[in-house]
Enzyme design. Structure first.
Site, PDB file in Angstrom:
ATOM      1  N   CYS A 183       0.798  -1.223   0.000  1.00 37.38           N
ATOM      2  CA  CYS A 183       0.000   0.000   0.000  1.00 37.38           C
ATOM      3  C   CYS A 183       0.832   1.274   0.000  1.00 37.38           C
ATOM      4  O   CYS A 183       0.279   2.373  -0.121  1.00 37.38           O
ATOM      5  CB  CYS A 183      -0.951   0.001   1.187  1.00 37.38           C
ATOM      6  SG  CYS A 183      -2.032  -1.434   1.219  1.00 37.38           S
ATOM      7  N   HIS A 342      -2.746   8.335   5.970  1.00 33.13           N
ATOM      8  CA  HIS A 342      -3.024   7.024   5.394  1.00 33.13           C
ATOM      9  C   HIS A 342      -4.400   6.564   5.844  1.00 33.13           C
ATOM     10  O   HIS A 342      -5.189   6.087   5.029  1.00 33.13           O
ATOM     11  CB  HIS A 342      -1.932   6.040   5.829  1.00 33.13           C
ATOM     12  CG  HIS A 342      -2.045   4.695   5.213  1.00 33.13           C
ATOM     13  ND1 HIS A 342      -1.976   4.488   3.849  1.00 33.13           N
ATOM     14  CD2 HIS A 342      -2.227   3.471   5.774  1.00 33.13           C
ATOM     15  CE1 HIS A 342      -2.096   3.201   3.596  1.00 33.13           C
ATOM     16  NE2 HIS A 342      -2.257   2.558   4.740  1.00 33.13           N
ATOM     17  N   GLU A 353      -0.421   5.301  13.348  1.00 29.15           N
ATOM     18  CA  GLU A 353      -0.126   6.482  12.539  1.00 29.15           C
ATOM     19  C   GLU A 353      -0.106   7.742  13.395  1.00 29.15           C
ATOM     20  O   GLU A 353       0.812   8.573  13.278  1.00 29.15           O
ATOM     21  CB  GLU A 353      -1.130   6.629  11.405  1.00 29.15           C
ATOM     22  CG  GLU A 353      -0.818   7.799  10.495  1.00 29.15           C
ATOM     23  CD  GLU A 353      -1.587   7.793   9.197  1.00 29.15           C
ATOM     24  OE1 GLU A 353      -1.205   8.559   8.280  1.00 29.15           O
ATOM     25  OE2 GLU A 353      -2.566   7.034   9.072  1.00 29.15           O
ATOM     26  N   LYS A 374      -9.553   8.180   2.592  1.00 28.51           N
ATOM     27  CA  LYS A 374     -10.011   6.828   2.255  1.00 28.51           C
ATOM     28  C   LYS A 374     -11.420   6.586   2.773  1.00 28.51           C
ATOM     29  O   LYS A 374     -12.103   5.655   2.326  1.00 28.51           O
ATOM     30  CB  LYS A 374      -9.050   5.786   2.819  1.00 28.51           C
ATOM     31  CG  LYS A 374      -7.704   5.714   2.095  1.00 28.51           C
ATOM     32  CD  LYS A 374      -6.829   4.614   2.668  1.00 28.51           C
ATOM     33  CE  LYS A 374      -5.477   4.544   1.982  1.00 28.51           C
ATOM     34  NZ  LYS A 374      -4.617   5.715   2.277  1.00 28.51           N
ATOM     35  N   HIS A 379      -9.782   2.287  -0.238  1.00 29.63           N
ATOM     36  CA  HIS A 379      -8.332   2.089  -0.259  1.00 29.63           C
ATOM     37  C   HIS A 379      -7.919   1.535  -1.619  1.00 29.63           C
ATOM     38  O   HIS A 379      -8.248   0.400  -1.956  1.00 29.63           O
ATOM     39  CB  HIS A 379      -7.934   1.136   0.867  1.00 29.63           C
ATOM     40  CG  HIS A 379      -6.470   1.090   1.149  1.00 29.63           C
ATOM     41  ND1 HIS A 379      -5.522   1.670   0.334  1.00 29.63           N
ATOM     42  CD2 HIS A 379      -5.773   0.519   2.176  1.00 29.63           C
ATOM     43  CE1 HIS A 379      -4.318   1.458   0.844  1.00 29.63           C
ATOM     44  NE2 HIS A 379      -4.453   0.766   1.960  1.00 29.63           N
ATOM     45  N   PHE A 437       1.098  -3.361   4.364  1.00 31.25           N
ATOM     46  CA  PHE A 437       1.461  -4.670   4.884  1.00 31.25           C
ATOM     47  C   PHE A 437       2.948  -4.922   4.643  1.00 31.25           C
ATOM     48  O   PHE A 437       3.513  -4.490   3.633  1.00 31.25           O
ATOM     49  CB  PHE A 437       0.654  -5.765   4.186  1.00 31.25           C
ATOM     50  CG  PHE A 437      -0.769  -5.898   4.668  1.00 31.25           C
ATOM     51  CD1 PHE A 437      -1.227  -5.229   5.786  1.00 31.25           C
ATOM     52  CD2 PHE A 437      -1.657  -6.710   3.984  1.00 31.25           C
ATOM     53  CE1 PHE A 437      -2.522  -5.367   6.223  1.00 31.25           C
ATOM     54  CE2 PHE A 437      -2.960  -6.858   4.403  1.00 31.25           C
ATOM     55  CZ  PHE A 437      -3.405  -6.186   5.526  1.00 31.25           C
TER      56      PHE A 437
END
Length: 456
Positions: A183, A342, A353, A374, A379, A437
């Site tokens: 991502c 994010h 985050e 998002k 996403h 990830f």
């Protein structure tokens, strides 16, 4: 090329394009995001009927025949269609042939390109590339044997397929490649483009993020990880809930987004309209876990701190600037005025985050306005970093901070998370973050283009 005693080249953003669930074209993406209009819908059809998650952001109303020949449209995966269309729009935008129209994404070649073909590069950022082609070929092999596997798979089934096709389409002789960091792919792609121009290896780099993640295999795999928001089939627009106590996972979306990076000197020489400056890039790895972020945000903070340093911003000064307020004076930006987070809506990811921002900016982090877009777009995985850089550019240009949708019960009320409706704020410098990830982290610093900072 930079040389003759001059410092590294500054990097201008001169073109943008998008094909997303929010609409066709970069203007449609921005209009949906700033209005807080969700792109998430139910996924109908027998292919999804048995899945535990049946929602997502699907590209609709895209006509491949306006971009490709019928033969190309048949051979190429939809994700490649979208990548080519977004690239065409970004080039047309940079050259002033498609600015401001919803049909910009289908404005195609031939373009009279102002840069040397040898010094114009293509980077496609993707988590998986055209996975549908490989899955379809595997089914054909199992059902009908080796001769049923399409010839096109060898040429157009890899993550770099779109990069090769875009370079062929526009006669670009610079490097054409794919980058993959789950991502964080889009952020890494933009960062690599920044470095290629800054250090004199290219005059222009077309960076395209592209992802098609709504196949049953992709949905099932992420649902089995318990990474996706569940139970929202009746109200899909409410599923993605960044920073809300009720958040339970992210929502996947299809699409592509493209940004044309250009050296500031090349942009000035041709009188280009500069949309913003890409000023800094940082990347890191958590080195922690296959899917879970490092809880204290260590790796993400390292990427953010590196991006700030790369942009010539001292983290302490950035925090002080946030404390003083975004409108505290004109001149060169010394801090961060807004963050496009994010913000996927996973419990651990959102908390990590914010912990990363606190590590970098200290207590002042809580006074920097944060948007988690998002919540509206879903996403886009490997494409998200490019799409969200477009959103950050538009925030810089318009002075509008997009709202975070579905923030009904904030878990972090002491943080300044923009919610409800878009907020007007004359921001000069924005941070955009992407984490994935495997512990992949990327951060970008973008600056408003104006005479005060030498770009306009």
């Amino acid at each position: 090329m930079s040389g003759g005693g001059r410092g590294p080249e500054r990097v201008a953003i001169t073109g943008m394009g998008a094909v997303t669930a929010s609409g066709i074209g970069a203007p449609a993406l921005w209009d949906a995001v700033v209005a807080g209009r969700s792109a998430i819908t139910a996924l109908d059809g027998t292919a999804f009927a048995e899945l535990p998650v049946r929602i997502g952001g699907r590209v609709r109303d895209f006509d491949a025949s306006r971009v490709l020949t019928p033969a190309q449209a048949r051979r190429l995966s939809p994700v490649v269609h979208w990548a080519i269309a977004a690239a065409d729009e970004a080039l047309g935008d940079a050259l002033g042939t498609a600015r401001g129209g919803a049909t910009a994404a289908v404005a195609g070649p031939p373009f009279a390109l102002p840069w040397s073909p040898r010094r114009t590069a293509v980077i496609v950022a993707t988590g998986s590339g055209p996975v549908d082609a490989m899955q379809a070929a595997t089914r054909a092999l199992d059902a009908r044997g080796p001769r049923a596997v399409p010839l096109a798979l060898a040429m157009h089934g890899a993550p770099d397929a779109a990069a090769a096709l875009i370079s062929q389409r526009h006669g670009l002789h610079g490097p054409a490649q794919a980058v993959s960091a789950t991502c964080a792919s889009g952020g890494v792609g933009l960062g690599e483009g920044l470095r290629r121009i800054r250090h004199g290896y290219a005059d222009a780099v077309l960076v395209v993020g592209a992802e098609d993640c709504l196949g049953p295999v992709n949905l099932a795999a992420n649902a089995n990880l318990r990474a996706l928001a569940t139970g929202y089939e009746a109200h899909p627009e409410a599923a993605c809930r960044p920073f809300d106590r009720g958040r339970g996972g992210f929502v996947m979306s299809q699409g592509a987004a493209a940004i044309l990076l250009e050296s500031a000197s090349a942009a000035r020489a041709r009188g280009a309209v500069v949309l913003a400056e890409l000023a800094g890039f940082g990347a890191s790895s958590d080195a922690h876990h296959a899917t879970a972020p490092e809880p204290g945000g260590r790796g993400a903070a390292e990427a953010v701190a590196e991006a700030l340093a790369d942009a010539g911003i001292d983290a302490a000064a950035a925090g002080a600037d946030a404390a003083a307020g975004a409108a505290a004076g004109a001149g060169a930006a010394v801090g961060i005025d807004a963050i496009n987070a994010h913000g996927t809506g996973t419990p651990a990811g959102d908390a990590a985050e914010l912990a990363a921002f606190a590590r970098v900016f200290g207590d002042a982090a809580r006074r920097i306005p944060i948007s988690a877009t998002k919540s509206v777009t879903g996403h886009l995985l490997g494409a998200s970093g490019v799409a969200e850089a477009i959103i950050a550019v538009q925030s810089l240009r318009t002075g509008m901070l997009p709202p975070t949708r579905n923030l009904d019960d904030p878990e972090f009320p002491e943080w300044d998370i923009v919610a409800g409706a878009a907020r007007r704020s004359p921001i000069r410098t924005a941070l955009s973050t992407s984490f994935g990830f495997g512990g992949h982290n990327a951060a970008l610093v973008l600056r408003r283009a104006d005479p005060a900072n030498g770009l306009s």
